[in-house]
Write a protein that holds these residues in place. Structure first.
Motif, PDB file in Angstrom:
ATOM      1  N   TYR A  34       9.693  11.383   3.254  1.00 27.09           N
ATOM      2  CA  TYR A  34      10.409  10.610   2.227  1.00 27.09           C
ATOM      3  C   TYR A  34       9.423   9.978   1.248  1.00 27.09           C
ATOM      4  N   ARG A  35       8.362   9.370   1.772  1.00 25.67           N
ATOM      5  CA  ARG A  35       7.369   8.736   0.895  1.00 25.67           C
ATOM      6  C   ARG A  35       6.698   9.783   0.002  1.00 25.67           C
ATOM      7  N   LEU A  36       6.386  10.939   0.580  1.00 31.18           N
ATOM      8  CA  LEU A  36       5.775  12.002  -0.208  1.00 31.18           C
ATOM      9  C   LEU A  36       6.734  12.482  -1.294  1.00 31.18           C
ATOM     10  N   MET A  37       8.009  12.586  -0.967  1.00 27.88           N
ATOM     11  CA  MET A  37       9.000  13.046  -1.936  1.00 27.88           C
ATOM     12  C   MET A  37       9.107  12.074  -3.110  1.00 27.88           C
ATOM     13  N   ILE A  38       9.148  10.783  -2.815  1.00 30.75           N
ATOM     14  CA  ILE A  38       9.201   9.783  -3.888  1.00 30.75           C
ATOM     15  C   ILE A  38       7.936   9.851  -4.736  1.00 30.75           C
TER      16      ILE A  38
ATOM     17  N   ILE B 128       0.843  -1.205   0.000  1.00 30.39           N
ATOM     18  CA  ILE B 128       0.000   0.000   0.000  1.00 30.39           C
ATOM     19  C   ILE B 128       0.877   1.254   0.000  1.00 30.39           C
ATOM     20  N   LYS B 129       1.932   1.230   0.810  1.00 28.72           N
ATOM     21  CA  LYS B 129       2.871   2.358   0.833  1.00 28.72           C
ATOM     22  C   LYS B 129       3.533   2.530  -0.531  1.00 28.72           C
ATOM     23  N   ALA B 130       3.865   1.407  -1.167  1.00 30.79           N
ATOM     24  CA  ALA B 130       4.494   1.464  -2.488  1.00 30.79           C
ATOM     25  C   ALA B 130       3.539   2.055  -3.522  1.00 30.79           C
ATOM     26  N   CYS B 131       2.257   1.690  -3.460  1.00 30.68           N
ATOM     27  CA  CYS B 131       1.264   2.258  -4.371  1.00 30.68           C
ATOM     28  C   CYS B 131       1.172   3.772  -4.183  1.00 30.68           C
ATOM     29  N   TYR B 132       1.181   4.199  -2.944  1.00 28.42           N
ATOM     30  CA  TYR B 132       1.170   5.637  -2.630  1.00 28.42           C
ATOM     31  C   TYR B 132       2.364   6.331  -3.278  1.00 28.42           C
ATOM     32  N   MET B 133       3.554   5.733  -3.127  1.00 30.27           N
ATOM     33  CA  MET B 133       4.760   6.346  -3.687  1.00 30.27           C
ATOM     34  C   MET B 133       4.773   6.298  -5.210  1.00 30.27           C
ATOM     35  N   GLN B 134       4.022   5.369  -5.799  1.00 29.50           N
ATOM     36  CA  GLN B 134       3.911   5.287  -7.252  1.00 29.50           C
ATOM     37  C   GLN B 134       2.990   6.360  -7.820  1.00 29.50           C
ATOM     38  N   GLY B 135       2.298   7.093  -6.930  1.00 28.25           N
ATOM     39  CA  GLY B 135       1.415   8.164  -7.383  1.00 28.25           C
ATOM     40  C   GLY B 135      -0.053   7.818  -7.387  1.00 28.25           C
ATOM     41  N   ALA B 136      -0.435   6.725  -6.720  1.00 26.34           N
ATOM     42  CA  ALA B 136      -1.840   6.307  -6.714  1.00 26.34           C
ATOM     43  C   ALA B 136      -2.733   7.373  -6.086  1.00 26.34           C
TER      44      ALA B 136
END
Length: 349
Positions: free
Chosen positions: A178-182, A74-82
């Protein structure tokens, strides 16, 4: 096939309206961007940006072996721009899993629980990607690192471990940024409008900042760990130990500060200063760890490192403090290296 009349604005630009039905079907709103491409025959094609086409992710509970793997995804999806992340299940209900997943909104800036059904939990991300510039996010992450480091050194100097407490919370804040930046960088890579808004000049700079985000994240991790060790150490360090750690720390803090400035200002000479500091850090670290200022009664009492040490716990404490500082210095050098990579395009003819 629909036809439109070309119009001309007062500024001299040529305008054409889009079919209302196509705009609504595509889920577009005022301010959204579309891509125009010209083919070899001179024809223009209009299409949605990658971000609009791939803004929704669906994760099936049964595809994940444990809840932590699902959380990471879920965190990865967020960082992918979901913009929407749905978790679904074939089970009649997933009450227990949803209780574990709901707190994720606290770790993902701008997210909320959008739908909650017996077999569905949906996250929606409302954060506007154009509202956070990358230089600002870098500075905010560094400010957290600096504050944790400063409190840790103050606690060490005053022999008051409690002053270093609370570092974990700021570490969590650094992770969220960091997650927001990615996420911002991922979106900017496929949307030039977003890239321009957040201060990213082309895909080359996208890569530079993505690597920088990773280095800042690791720097934050080891700074928090350094502070935690101090907060847990009590009165375990001698005056000589404190002086040694203070000496190493002072150089490391200067490296951190200069590395971030070099990255933001594209300053190659400043980045070179950071890199040159590393040999000194290695020398101080090795001297400190291998030559403990402890009374040595039995050289074979403890075979930790090069020289014997009467107290294994003390050896571990000293080593942990020094080696975390060395790792922070290492990531400062990585940041400085990246700053040079980001700076050289200005010389391109």
């Amino acid at each position: 096939m629909a036809s439109r009349k070309i119009q001309k604005s007062r500024s001299g630009s040529y305008l054409i309206s889009l079919p209302k039905s196509w705009v609504e079907e595509s889920g577009l709103n005022k301010g959204d961007r579309v891509e125009m491409r010209k083919n070899e025959e001179g024809l223009l094609t209009l299409q949605l940006t990658e971000r609009k086409r791939k803004m929704k992710f669906n994760l099936k509970l049964e595809d994940f072996s444990d809840i932590r793997t699902l959380e990471d995804s879920i965190k990865a999806c967020y960082m992918q721009g979901a913009e929407t992340i749905e978790v679904t299940s074939e089970k009649e209900t997933m009450t227990e899993e949803k209780e574990l997943l709901r707190p994720l909104v606290l770790e993902l800036i701008g997210s909320e629980i959008y739908k909650d059904r017996p077999r569905l939990l949906s996250f929606r991300v409302l954060v506007d990607p154009t509202k956070f510039s990358i230089p600002n996010l870098i500075q905010r992450i560094y400010n957290l690192i600096e504050s944790v480091h400063e409190d840790a050194i103050t606690a060490l100097e005053n022999k008051n471990p409690a002053l270093a407490s609370g570092s974990g919370k700021r570490g969590d804040d650094a992770k969220r940024l960091y997650r927001l930046m990615i996420r911002e960088l991922k979106i900017s890579a496929i949307d030039s409008g977003v890239a321009e808004s957040i201060g990213v000049e082309g895909k080359g700079e996208d890569l530079v900042y993505t690597i920088a985000a990773r280095d800042l994240s690791r720097m934050a991790h080891h700074t928090v760990r350094f502070a935690e060790i101090i907060s847990e150490s009590g009165d375990g360090l001698s005056e000589e130990d404190i002086d040694e750690i203070m000496n190493i720390s002072e150089i490391v803090r200067e490296m951190e500060e200069k590395a971030v400035k070099a990255l933001l200002n594209k300053d190659i000479p400043l980045a070179r200063e950071v890199i040159d500091f590393m040999e000194k850090i290695k020398e101080l670290d090795e001297d400190y760890v291998k030559n403990p200022n402890l009374e040595q009664i039995d050289s074979q009492a403890c075979e930790i490192h090069t020289k014997g040490c009467l107290d294994p716990e003390m050896c571990d404490l000293r080593t942990s403090l020094s080696r975390n500082l060395r790792r922070i210095a290492g990531y400062s050098v990585a940041l400085a290296d990246n700053a040079i990579v980001g700076a050289v395009p200005k010389f391109r003819e």
